[in-house]
Design an enzyme around this catalytic site. Structure first.
Site, PDB file in Angstrom:
ATOM      1  N   GLY A  15       0.888  -1.160  -0.142  1.00 52.18           N
ATOM      2  CA  GLY A  15       0.212   0.056   0.209  1.00 52.18           C
ATOM      3  C   GLY A  15       0.778   1.433   0.138  1.00 52.18           C
ATOM      4  N   ARG A  76       0.931  -5.429  -5.922  1.00 51.32           N
ATOM      5  CA  ARG A  76       1.149  -6.504  -5.115  1.00 51.32           C
ATOM      6  C   ARG A  76       1.655  -7.565  -5.943  1.00 51.32           C
ATOM      7  NH1 ARG A  76      -0.368  -5.119  -0.170  1.00 51.32           N
ATOM      8  NH2 ARG A  76      -2.063  -3.481   0.239  1.00 51.32           N
ATOM      9  N   ASP A 107       4.666  -4.877   6.185  1.00 48.00           N
ATOM     10  CA  ASP A 107       5.131  -6.260   6.621  1.00 48.00           C
ATOM     11  C   ASP A 107       5.200  -6.996   5.595  1.00 48.00           C
ATOM     12  OD1 ASP A 107       2.403  -6.179   6.388  1.00 48.00           O
ATOM     13  OD2 ASP A 107       1.774  -7.319   8.140  1.00 48.00           O
ATOM     14  N   THR A 130       4.151   2.492   5.955  1.00 48.00           N
ATOM     15  CA  THR A 130       2.558   2.073   6.141  1.00 48.00           C
ATOM     16  C   THR A 130       1.861   2.957   6.985  1.00 48.00           C
ATOM     17  OG1 THR A 130       1.289   0.311   7.062  1.00 48.00           O
ATOM     18  CG2 THR A 130       3.610   0.394   7.754  1.00 48.00           C
ATOM     19  N   ASP A 132      -0.477   2.366   8.938  1.00 49.03           N
ATOM     20  CA  ASP A 132      -1.008   1.688  10.012  1.00 49.03           C
ATOM     21  C   ASP A 132      -0.143   1.533  11.289  1.00 49.03           C
ATOM     22  OD1 ASP A 132      -3.349   0.583   8.645  1.00 49.03           O
ATOM     23  OD2 ASP A 132      -2.410  -1.105   7.912  1.00 49.03           O
ATOM     24  N   ASP A 134       2.336  -0.412  12.284  1.00 51.37           N
ATOM     25  CA  ASP A 134       2.259  -1.599  12.932  1.00 51.37           C
ATOM     26  C   ASP A 134       3.670  -2.751  12.591  1.00 51.37           C
ATOM     27  OD1 ASP A 134       1.836  -2.078  10.133  1.00 51.37           O
ATOM     28  OD2 ASP A 134       0.140  -3.199  10.381  1.00 51.37           O
ATOM     29  N   ARG A 176      -6.700  -2.843  10.194  1.00 43.43           N
ATOM     30  CA  ARG A 176      -6.972  -4.222  10.252  1.00 43.43           C
ATOM     31  C   ARG A 176      -6.548  -4.827  11.586  1.00 43.43           C
ATOM     32  NH1 ARG A 176      -5.125  -5.932   5.689  1.00 43.43           N
ATOM     33  NH2 ARG A 176      -3.411  -6.996   6.655  1.00 43.43           N
TER      34      ARG A 176
END
Length: 328
Positions: A15, A76, A107, A130, A132, A134, A176
């Site tokens: 992303g 991707r 990741d 990212t 996120d 994360d 997510r």
């Protein structure tokens, strides 16, 4: 002894995130400053397989620091997960004598880099890009700050409508597996409640919070729902609440990919520049299979293995408590 690295390639994968272009710019110019030939890989790992690798000079990255997205594009690539795909990608790097690779992503990107670097011995350095937030090994990942600012701006506008019509808005944000965006957005926008993937929040608990607000004559309420919450997305939660709590006219807004776009914040421009600069210097110093990240106000390197498996408890306990205290 430092390796004699002559050619470095940079790619973005997974992303997109605001600040990636600032990082690309820093990678390319830091390499050129140190006498290295620089290359850009278009469309991430797919570009390695398709041999879509272009030489870059200092002017290739002019006037991009303020742009969202990524000038190198991203995709991707399932083929890169196969042994055959990685073999093709490596041969294309070998043809150009590229001996260093900077990968910017999350990741999934790092998992690919981990396998690729270990299999072929190519020097790899990762940059956490990212929204996120994360990945273990960095307090903040590239794009996270901009994403939060985007969410806050949207919520501020939604609250104007909520107040005008005595409405309850459920606003779904990305995350997510991580509630970082949801939690910080809730605090900074004055939301009445937040639902996070990391925490179990029962429907009874949520309704109790909303009832307290209704009894104290709140004219509207905002509930932030992280897309990964176990009770479901914003539509699912809103439907369940509506069945048991009719005080407000209930509405749902899904912010979706809006959060990924837009011009990066000052923080993400600086972070992208620092991480890109550090990634090249780490490679030139002989380091590999690592990710550069921000700890406090220092840039430090963490092994890619640890970045993928480590546990970063980023949901600050004081912020979690504040969501209850400040929403009364």
């Amino acid at each position: 002894m430092k390796p004699n690295i002559k050619n470095i390639a940079v790619l973005t994968s997974g992303g997109d995130a605001p600040g990636m272009n600032a990082c690309i710019r820093a990678v390319v110019r830091t390499g050129i400053y140190n006498g290295v030939n620089m290359f850009g890989v278009m469309q991430g790992y797919q570009g390695l397989i398709n041999n879509n690798i272009i030489p870059m000079d200092a002017r290739s990255v002019s006037n991009i620091i303020h742009l969202g997205g990524t000038i190198l594009k991203t995709a991707r690539c399932l083929e890169f997960k196969t042994e055959e795909g990685m073999e093709i990608a490596f041969n294309h790097l070998k043809e150009r004598e590229i001996d260093g690779l900077v990968v910017i992503g999350g990741d999934g990107t790092f998992t690919g880099a981990q396998r690729f670097g270990k299999k072929f011995g190519i020097r790899v350095m990762g940059v956490p890009g990212t929204i996120d937030n994360d990945l273990y090994g960095s307090d903040f990942t590239l794009g996270y700050d901009t994403a939060i600012n985007t969410v806050i701006e949207a919520i501020d506008k939604i609250r104007d409508t909520a107040d005008s019509h005595d409405r309850l808005f459920f606003i779904e944000v990305m995350g997510r597996d991580s509630g970082c965006i949801a939690l910080r957005s809730a605090i900074s926008s004055g939301a009445e409640a937040v639902l996070l993937p990391e925490r179990e929040t029962s429907l009874d608990e949520l309704i109790n919070q909303l009832e307290i607000g209704a009894k104290t004559k709140k004219s509207s309420s905002i509930v932030i729902v992280s897309e990964g919450h176990k009770a479901g997305g914003a539509y699912d939660v809103a439907k369940k609440v509506k069945e048991r709590f009719n005080h407000y006219d209930t509405k749902v807004t899904i912010l979706g990919h809006l959060q990924r776009g837009g011009s990066p914040s000052s923080f993400d421009r600086i972070l992208g520049s620092r991480l890109g600069y550090a990634a090249v210097n780490e490679l030139l110093s002989g380091n590999s299979m690592q990710m550069v990240g921000l700890f406090g106000n220092e840039i430090k390197a963490t092994s890619i293995d640890e970045a993928l498996t480590g546990h970063n408890f980023k949901l600050e306990s004081d912020l979690l408590e504040m969501t209850k205290v400040l929403s009364i």
